[in-house]
Design a protein around this motif. Structure first.
Motif, PDB file in Angstrom:
ATOM      1  N   ARG A  69       0.836  -1.206   0.000  1.00  0.00           N
ATOM      2  CA  ARG A  69       0.000   0.000   0.000  1.00  0.00           C
ATOM      3  C   ARG A  69       0.873   1.260   0.000  1.00  0.00           C
ATOM      4  NH1 ARG A  69      -3.137  -3.090   3.565  1.00  0.00           N
ATOM      5  NH2 ARG A  69      -2.331  -1.987   5.369  1.00  0.00           N
ATOM      6  N   ILE A  70       1.956   1.248   0.758  1.00  0.00           N
ATOM      7  CA  ILE A  70       2.870   2.389   0.774  1.00  0.00           C
ATOM      8  C   ILE A  70       3.463   2.593  -0.610  1.00  0.00           C
ATOM      9  CG2 ILE A  70       5.081   3.243   1.665  1.00  0.00           C
ATOM     10  CD1 ILE A  70       4.324   1.745   4.320  1.00  0.00           C
ATOM     11  N   LYS A  71       3.884   1.512  -1.244  1.00  0.00           N
ATOM     12  CA  LYS A  71       4.470   1.603  -2.586  1.00  0.00           C
ATOM     13  C   LYS A  71       3.459   2.169  -3.573  1.00  0.00           C
ATOM     14  CE  LYS A  71       7.074  -0.932  -6.047  1.00  0.00           C
ATOM     15  NZ  LYS A  71       8.206  -0.005  -6.080  1.00  0.00           N
ATOM     16  N   ARG A  72       2.224   1.727  -3.499  1.00  0.00           N
ATOM     17  CA  ARG A  72       1.194   2.222  -4.410  1.00  0.00           C
ATOM     18  C   ARG A  72       0.971   3.717  -4.202  1.00  0.00           C
ATOM     19  NH1 ARG A  72      -4.486  -0.357  -3.725  1.00  0.00           N
ATOM     20  NH2 ARG A  72      -4.295   0.829  -1.806  1.00  0.00           N
ATOM     21  N   GLU A  73       0.966   4.158  -2.952  1.00  0.00           N
ATOM     22  CA  GLU A  73       0.749   5.576  -2.665  1.00  0.00           C
ATOM     23  C   GLU A  73       1.932   6.449  -3.085  1.00  0.00           C
ATOM     24  OE1 GLU A  73      -2.122   7.048  -1.733  1.00  0.00           O
ATOM     25  OE2 GLU A  73      -2.910   5.020  -2.017  1.00  0.00           O
ATOM     26  N   ASN A  74       3.125   5.867  -3.167  1.00  0.00           N
ATOM     27  CA  ASN A  74       4.300   6.614  -3.624  1.00  0.00           C
ATOM     28  C   ASN A  74       4.237   6.916  -5.109  1.00  0.00           C
ATOM     29  OD1 ASN A  74       5.635   6.954  -1.221  1.00  0.00           O
ATOM     30  ND2 ASN A  74       6.986   5.213  -1.486  1.00  0.00           N
ATOM     31  N   GLY A  75       3.377   6.219  -5.829  1.00  0.00           N
ATOM     32  CA  GLY A  75       3.256   6.451  -7.271  1.00  0.00           C
ATOM     33  C   GLY A  75       4.549   6.130  -7.992  1.00  0.00           C
ATOM     34  N   THR A  76       5.038   7.082  -8.757  1.00  0.00           N
ATOM     35  CA  THR A  76       6.255   6.861  -9.550  1.00  0.00           C
ATOM     36  C   THR A  76       7.525   7.252  -8.798  1.00  0.00           C
ATOM     37  OG1 THR A  76       6.048   9.050 -10.559  1.00  0.00           O
ATOM     38  CG2 THR A  76       5.033   7.192 -11.724  1.00  0.00           C
ATOM     39  N   GLN A  77       7.382   7.758  -7.582  1.00  0.00           N
ATOM     40  CA  GLN A  77       8.549   8.157  -6.792  1.00  0.00           C
ATOM     41  C   GLN A  77       9.366   6.933  -6.407  1.00  0.00           C
ATOM     42  OE1 GLN A  77       7.641  10.577  -3.412  1.00  0.00           O
ATOM     43  NE2 GLN A  77       9.672  10.413  -2.558  1.00  0.00           N
TER      44      GLN A  77
END
Length: 56
Positions: A19-27
């Motif tokens: 979920r954290i990775k998804r919220e980071n988007g392309t960062q």
């Protein structure tokens, strides 16, 4: 702690990281990517197929 409890806790941590990775988007976040790799290896060693629970 039983094996089932260990698997459940590890799956919870894996989904939190996803979920954290998804919220980071392309960062890019190399530490997050590394943690996901490590926990994926742990789940694999416990017999869990992470493809079934991967959000991305």
């Amino acid at each position: 702690m039983t094996d089932k409890e260990l698997v459940a806790i590890t799956i919870d941590r894996y989904t939190d990281l996803q979920r954290i990775k998804r919220e980071n988007g392309t960062q890019e976040n190399r530490e997050l990517d590394y943690q996901i790799k490590v926990i994926t290896a742990k789940l694999s060693s416990l017999g869990v197929n992470v493809e079934d629970i991967t959000l991305l």
